[in-house]
Design an enzyme around this catalytic site. Sequence first.
Site, PDB file in Angstrom:
ATOM      1  N   HIS A  89       0.814  -1.221   0.000  1.00 37.92           N
ATOM      2  CA  HIS A  89       0.000   0.000   0.000  1.00 37.92           C
ATOM      3  C   HIS A  89       0.847   1.270   0.000  1.00 37.92           C
ATOM      4  CE1 HIS A  89       0.685   0.546   4.376  1.00 37.92           C
ATOM      5  NE2 HIS A  89       0.500  -0.743   4.471  1.00 37.92           N
ATOM      6  N   THR A 198      -3.675   4.347   8.297  1.00 39.48           N
ATOM      7  CA  THR A 198      -4.031   3.036   7.757  1.00 39.48           C
ATOM      8  C   THR A 198      -4.507   2.168   8.921  1.00 39.48           C
ATOM      9  OG1 THR A 198      -1.729   2.293   7.985  1.00 39.48           O
ATOM     10  CG2 THR A 198      -2.401   3.129   5.827  1.00 39.48           C
TER      11      THR A 198
END
Length: 248
Positions: A89, A198
């Site tokens: 990511h 996140t």
Amino acid sequence: MRTTVIATLLATAVTLSLVAGAQVKEGTHKEGHLDYDHQSAWKGTLDHAQSPIDIVTTDAQKAVPNEPLALQLQHLTGAQVDKVEDNGHAVQVDSHTTEADIRGRHFTLNQFHFHAESEHTLDGKHFPLEGHFVFKAQDGRLAVIGVMYREGAANPAVQVLLDDLAAAGGKLPQPQIDIAALLPHKLGYYHYLGSLTTPPLTENVEWYVLPEPVSMSKTQIDAFLSHYRHNNRQIQPLNGRPLIRYEG
């Protein structure tokens, strides 16, 4: 009886597998991957102190004159690079030799990574990239320094990272980096208390967002964008949290 028990266990295992598969599909992450197009499905501890935020500069309170030591960084030149990778990511760099005294407390750099476009905004404005330098104290407390990047002159430290990233898990061609070149000259900041951006979105993270941008070339920016063009979390409400401006 034994056959019945085995059948029940098998049925339970299948059910759990299906549930887990559904959670991965909905939510978001498997082996580091995050679905930025469906952020509402992310799992985490969501309260009223989330990050990132839009930094409205006129709303920031000026730091008190005796702001304790502000940001004092050590071991920036020749910092050891342990690993550079696309973690699913973000492009992330593991490095543990840089230290910091942040408002009078000691922290050690764990890693830094990049988001496109910037997660924080300044008066509603995004930058092409934002770097997050994640520092950790001995008691586990996290402090993140956010750095904005703009298009301009090529940045030699950025090129070191891109060359190491191209090694794709092999021996790093340049295992040291000048982290100072990744930071602005002026370490003035906006400070607030927020969260990881996140999952698990843990709160009580100290944020220090540096408004002075650092340049890298269009080619270097494009190299990051070739990995991620959209790995920035949506702006979160400030919800009355203090926002402090320290001039540096």
